[in-house]
Enzyme design. Structure first.
Site, PDB file in Angstrom:
ATOM      1  N   GLY A 162     105.721 -51.267  51.014  1.00  0.00           N
ATOM      2  CA  GLY A 162     104.786 -50.960  49.946  1.00  0.00           C
ATOM      3  C   GLY A 162     103.345 -51.011  50.424  1.00  0.00           C
ATOM      4  O   GLY A 162     103.062 -51.182  51.612  1.00  0.00           O
ATOM      5  N   LYS A 219     106.754 -45.755  54.938  1.00  0.00           N
ATOM      6  CA  LYS A 219     105.677 -46.278  54.112  1.00  0.00           C
ATOM      7  C   LYS A 219     105.174 -45.092  53.308  1.00  0.00           C
ATOM      8  O   LYS A 219     104.409 -44.262  53.831  1.00  0.00           O
ATOM      9  CB  LYS A 219     104.562 -46.880  54.980  1.00  0.00           C
ATOM     10  CG  LYS A 219     103.486 -47.630  54.209  1.00  0.00           C
ATOM     11  CD  LYS A 219     102.483 -48.273  55.168  1.00  0.00           C
ATOM     12  CE  LYS A 219     101.370 -48.982  54.429  1.00  0.00           C
ATOM     13  NZ  LYS A 219     101.798 -50.231  53.792  1.00  0.00           N
TER      14      LYS A 219
END
Length: 218
Positions: A116, A37
């Site tokens: 995301g 991430k």
């Protein structure tokens, strides 16, 4: 190696919940997994265990690896560019793209996920969105939506945008929203309009992502 970008139609819909369940399902099959991430906001360094990077690290079987999962971490629960600015930092899309490409190039796992921040069109930097990062990486998208009233519009809009930018949608997961309309009814409505990507249902609080693993890893 199979790599996917985990995106949402909005924020707080369960991207990390879905990603963790998928990683755990793959590990149960004896597969190697990894997750990244690139940036997270709303991160409390004094209590990292409840953060998205920590949850992903646990799903990987490496609970202390949350700093590797998310190298750019900011305290404020805001869009990443705004949270970074409060700490005197400036996020640039070419840096995030470079982080992701470097990480992907170094992986040697059966399944890897890049997650995301926020929704498909959420700002990541002052002049770029999640979508810009996704297009640069070109990974198939695992799109997560909620089951709240209005989710059909958000989901169908996200699908149009992703496909217009040339991205493949590997699967859709409808994550149950709390205090939302009937989950199955919502899914059946969406099936009328979306006939290309597989649609899976993720009830709360627990969900076995075995079927999703089968779809993505076949």
């Amino acid at each position: 190696m199979r790599a996917f970008f985990v995106a949402g139609t909005g924020t707080d819909l369960g991207k990390t919940h879905i990603g963790c369940a998928l990683l755990e399902a793959a590990r149960k099959r004896g597969l190697s997994v990894d997750a990244f991430k690139p940036v997270v906001s709303g991160f409390d360094p004094d209590a990292p265990d409840s953060s998205d990077p920590a949850r992903l690290a646990v799903a990987l079987g490496r609970p202390n690896a949350w700093a590797d999962v998310s190298p750019r971490r900011y305290r404020a629960p805001l869009a990443p560019n705004l949270a970074a600015r409060l700490e005197g930092d400036v996020l640039r899309i070419h840096d995030l793209i470079g982080d992701c490409r470097t990480w992907l190039d170094a992986r040697d796992a059966d399944l890897v996920l890049v997650e995301g921040a926020g929704g498909v069109m959420s700002p990541m930097t002052d002049d770029a969105t999640n979508l810009d990062l996704m297009v640069a990486l070109g990974l198939p998208v695992l799109l997560v939506a909620g089951s709240y009233l209005g989710t059909a519009s958000h989901l169908l809009t996200a699908l149009e945008v992703l496909r217009a930018r040339g991205l493949a949608v590997a699967a859709l997961v409808i994550s149950e929203s709390l205090d939302a309309p009937d989950l199955n009814q919502t899914v059946e409505m969406i099936r009328v309009f979306e006939r290309q990507a597989p649609i899976l249902v993720a009830p709360r609080p627990a969900w076995d992502a075995g079927e999703l693993a089968d779809v993505l890893l076949r």
